[in-house]
Design a protein around this motif. Structure first.
Motif, short mmCIF file in Angstrom:
data_model
loop_
_atom_site.label_atom_id
_atom_site.label_comp_id
_atom_site.label_asym_id
_atom_site.label_seq_id
_atom_site.Cartn_x
_atom_site.Cartn_y
_atom_site.Cartn_z
N VAL A 281 0.85 -1.19 0.00
CA VAL A 281 0.00 0.00 0.00
C VAL A 281 0.89 1.24 0.00
N GLY A 282 0.65 2.12 -0.97
CA GLY A 282 1.41 3.37 -1.04
C GLY A 282 2.56 3.35 -2.01
N ALA A 283 2.79 2.20 -2.68
CA ALA A 283 3.93 2.09 -3.61
C ALA A 283 3.75 3.04 -4.79
N MET B 218 13.65 9.05 0.45
CA MET B 218 12.38 9.77 0.37
C MET B 218 11.81 9.72 -1.04
N GLU B 219 10.51 9.63 -1.13
CA GLU B 219 9.82 9.55 -2.42
C GLU B 219 8.56 10.42 -2.35
N PRO B 220 8.50 11.53 -3.11
CA PRO B 220 7.33 12.41 -3.05
C PRO B 220 6.04 11.75 -3.51
N PHE B 221 4.94 12.47 -3.30
CA PHE B 221 3.58 12.05 -3.69
C PHE B 221 3.10 10.85 -2.89
N GLY B 222 3.41 10.87 -1.59
CA GLY B 222 3.12 9.71 -0.77
C GLY B 222 1.87 9.83 0.07
N LEU B 223 1.76 8.94 1.04
CA LEU B 223 0.60 8.82 1.91
C LEU B 223 0.59 9.90 2.98
N ASP C 89 8.90 5.46 4.92
CA ASP C 89 8.95 6.23 3.69
C ASP C 89 7.68 6.09 2.85
N GLY C 90 6.74 5.25 3.32
CA GLY C 90 5.43 5.24 2.68
C GLY C 90 4.73 6.57 2.81
N MET D 119 -2.24 6.28 6.55
CA MET D 119 -1.45 5.18 7.11
C MET D 119 -2.11 4.65 8.38
N ARG D 120 -2.59 5.54 9.21
CA ARG D 120 -3.30 5.13 10.43
C ARG D 120 -4.50 4.25 10.10
N ASP D 121 -5.26 4.63 9.08
CA ASP D 121 -6.46 3.86 8.74
C ASP D 121 -6.12 2.48 8.20
N VAL D 122 -5.03 2.37 7.47
CA VAL D 122 -4.59 1.05 7.01
C VAL D 122 -4.19 0.19 8.21
#
Length: 300
Positions: free
Chosen positions: A181-183, A242-247, A229-230, A252-255
């Motif tokens: 999730v988040g890839a 680091m990778e922009p445009f993330g969660l 880093d998600g 993340m909490r809800d997952v």
């Protein structure tokens, strides 16, 4: 000396140092529902190292959080979390993973849920080996499906592939299915591997919908791994790649909340010391959310 995670009990003789079987007592482990260890492995990190500082940094920045959770009407200090300190890391990654697996498997034998604070993402392989889940759910910016990186099949960039396909002729447990999730990035080889039936990729823009309708996991054991880093680097810059445009943190909490009731193990990894505590704070809060939700579900 490492202070225990706030609200957790320190294991052994109170020195809370690197894990030593001699410091354990049967009684303190028997009444624990969760066994937490730090795994400060920093052997294959790329671009910005520093994951060796992750476990203690997460513990430190978790100190500001309230013990009580209104949503579940529960307190972290009453969840019976035992913090065994850090499992000292060294650069022989296969040997370290064997040692860490044994430590986490001891928690499973004690009928507790292992919680690991990394350290680089490679340590997830030990969690999977110790708990033998059916499904691995990963929050991550990267697919981590490389067969090798810089000639190393145990690089942190290969951890999901190792959990799926194992390593050579080893008989270490693998999972039947992976959900990432988040890839939002990966090599051509990784994207091709992700098209197989045993891999599901949930891009950041679909994470909210996925967590609202988590696929049926009843009867299946799940291991949940959170690579910090998600998160979009604006929320958690203290990580290696680091990778922009993330969660967003709430996504993340809800997952975590949606998956936690099905879990036999959890880790949060890839926190380093290159920010003002944002990444460590988020990591610690997600660990709290996991314990609150897991305990409320009655799985423990």
């Amino acid at each position: 000396m490492t202070a225990p995670f706030p609200g957790a009990r320190a294991a052994g003789d109170g020195t809370h140092s690197a894990t030593a079987d001699a410091d354990r007592t049967d009684a303190e482990h028997a009444d624990a529902n969760y066994h937490l260890v730090g795994a400060p492995l920093d052997a294959t990190t790329t671009f910005q190292p520093g994951t060796r500082f992750g476990p203690d940094r997460v513990r430190r920045f978790a100190g500001t959080f309230d013990d009580y959770d209104r949503r579940t009407d529960s307190s972290f200090s009453e969840a019976a979390v035992l913090d065994g300190g850090n499992v000292r890391a060294w650069n022989d990654v296969p040997a370290y993973l064997d040692h860490l697996t044994a430590e986490l498997r001891a928690a499973v034998i004690d009928e507790a849920v292992p919680l690991t604070i990394g350290g680089e993402h490679t340590v997830t392989r030990a969690g999977v080996r110790a708990t033998e889940p059916d499904v691995l759910v990963v929050l991550d910016a990267h697919l981590d499906l490389r067969d090798e990186y810089d000639g190393n099949p145990l690089s942190h960039a290969c951890v999901v592939r190792r959990c799926l396909d194992g390593l050579g002729g080893s008989d270490h447990p693998t999972v039947d299915e992976v959900v990432v999730v988040g890839a939002r990035t990966g090599s051509r080889e990784e994207w091709e591997r992700s098209e197989s039936e045993d891999v599901t990729v949930v891009p950041p823009e679909n994470a909210g919908e996925w967590s609202d309708h988590v696929p049926d996991l009843d009867g299946r054991d799940v291991y949940l791994s959170v690579d910090i880093d998600g998160a979009d680097p604006g929320f958690a810059p203290g990580t290696g790649t680091m990778e922009p445009f993330g969660l967003h943190p709430r996504e993340m909490r809800d997952v975590v909340r949606g998956v936690a009731p099905h879990c036999v193990g959890f880790d949060v990894v890839e926190v380093n010391d290159r920010d003002d505590g944002q990444a460590a704070s988020l990591a610690g809060k997600l660990l709290l959310e996991f314990v609150f939700e897991h305990a409320a579900s009655g799985r423990d």
